[in-house]
Motif scaffolding. Structure first.
Motif, mmCIF file in Angstrom:
data_model
loop_
_atom_site.group_PDB
_atom_site.id
_atom_site.type_symbol
_atom_site.label_atom_id
_atom_site.label_comp_id
_atom_site.label_asym_id
_atom_site.label_seq_id
_atom_site.Cartn_x
_atom_site.Cartn_y
_atom_site.Cartn_z
ATOM 1 N N SER A 1 13.231 30.868 19.685
ATOM 2 C CA SER A 1 12.740 31.010 21.061
ATOM 3 C C SER A 1 11.333 31.606 21.074
ATOM 4 O O SER A 1 10.469 31.180 21.851
ATOM 5 N N SER B 1 3.934 27.203 22.984
ATOM 6 C CA SER B 1 3.633 26.786 24.357
ATOM 7 C C SER B 1 2.351 27.448 24.862
ATOM 8 O O SER B 1 1.555 26.826 25.570
ATOM 9 N N THR B 2 2.145 28.712 24.475
ATOM 10 C CA THR B 2 0.911 29.399 24.847
ATOM 11 C C THR B 2 -0.294 28.725 24.195
ATOM 12 O O THR B 2 -1.341 28.530 24.824
ATOM 13 N N ASP C 1 7.818 29.931 22.493
ATOM 14 C CA ASP C 1 6.946 30.640 23.442
ATOM 15 C C ASP C 1 5.497 30.668 22.950
ATOM 16 O O ASP C 1 4.558 30.394 23.715
ATOM 17 N N SER C 2 5.315 31.022 21.691
ATOM 18 C CA SER C 2 3.951 31.115 21.148
ATOM 19 C C SER C 2 3.292 29.738 21.061
ATOM 20 O O SER C 2 2.102 29.591 21.360
ATOM 21 N N ALA D 1 15.336 26.882 25.106
ATOM 22 C CA ALA D 1 13.964 26.979 24.607
ATOM 23 C C ALA D 1 13.434 25.605 24.219
ATOM 24 O O ALA D 1 12.258 25.290 24.443
#
Length: 237
Positions: A73, A80-81, A77-78, A173
């Motif tokens: 997850s 996607s950033t 997140d990283s 995720a």
């Protein structure tokens, strides 16, 4: 089982130490207030320190699968950033490139409309502006392609993170990062339409440029007033 045994041993040692300290004092002298307060305070401090030093295991430990899902997850997140930042940079680069192309088209149109109406000095001045704008277009195009390459790497990274998250059981995720990829692609495609339209208009402007220059040369010869066309202007981009 080892931790409770260590706790019991420490408490027994503390009790023995307390009794030894109290028995070492003369029995005739009883000042329970100050001495007892100091003693109990010391014992309490030692007890708290001993308890803090004993490593207790958590009642509920996370399994390897749970830890892997959590890590997956975080990876989504990283990534996607990273995708979000590169998408923004690419869209800005495409927009700036398109603007530069439209400015160049306008300058070339103005130059062609002014053929035969300007002095050599005025014509050279306009031409210098066109040269500078062509350099800016090339610079914006290089930046556009550089961010496009980085953006494609970000998309691949997100796709890999989504696959890893799905394989580890982090379904939410995985779905989230795949949705982010679709949104990013849609935004970039809209921006690329602007650059494609600008390129199309630039190509049409070049065709018109060739025709107008040919007509101007023919008219100049027929009037025996041929003017030298700036050699740099005839060079290809």
């Amino acid at each position: 089982m080892a931790a409770p045994r260590r706790l019991i041993v420490c408490l027994n040692i503390l009790r023995s130490s307390a009794r030894a300290l109290m028995s070492s004092r003369k029995p005739a002298v009883h000042k329970p207030g100050k001495l007892t307060s100091i003693l109990y305070t010391s014992v309490a401090s030692l007890s708290v320190g001993a308890l803090c030093a004993i490593p207790f295991r958590q009642a509920e430990t996370l399994s390897h699968d749970a830890l892997i899902r959590r890590a997956a997850s975080l990876a989504t997140d990283s990534s996607s950033t990273f995708l979000s930042q590169t998408t923004l940079a690419l869209i800005d680069a495409i927009t700036e490139y398109s603007k530069a192309v439209h400015v160049l088209i306008a300058l070339q149109k103005r130059y062609l409309e002014s053929l035969g109406k300007l002095t050599p000095a005025e014509e050279d001045q306009i031409w210098q502006v066109i040269i500078g704008q062509r350099a800016q277009v090339n610079e914006r195009q290089d930046e556009f392609h550089r961010f496009e390459s980085t953006w494609m790497s970000a998309v691949k990274l997100c796709e890999t993170a989504a696959e890893a998250a799905y394989a580890s059981g982090a379904d939410h995720a995985s779905v989230t990062v795949r949705t982010n990829i679709q949104v990013a692609r849609s935004q970039v495609e809209e921006a690329q339409k602007l650059s494609a339209d600008a390129d199309k208009k630039l190509a049409a402007a070049k065709v018109m440029e060739v025709k107008r220059m040919a007509q101007h040369a023919t008219a100049s010869r027929s009037n025996d007033d041929e003017e030298d066309v700036p050699e740099a202007y005839l060079r290809e981009d």
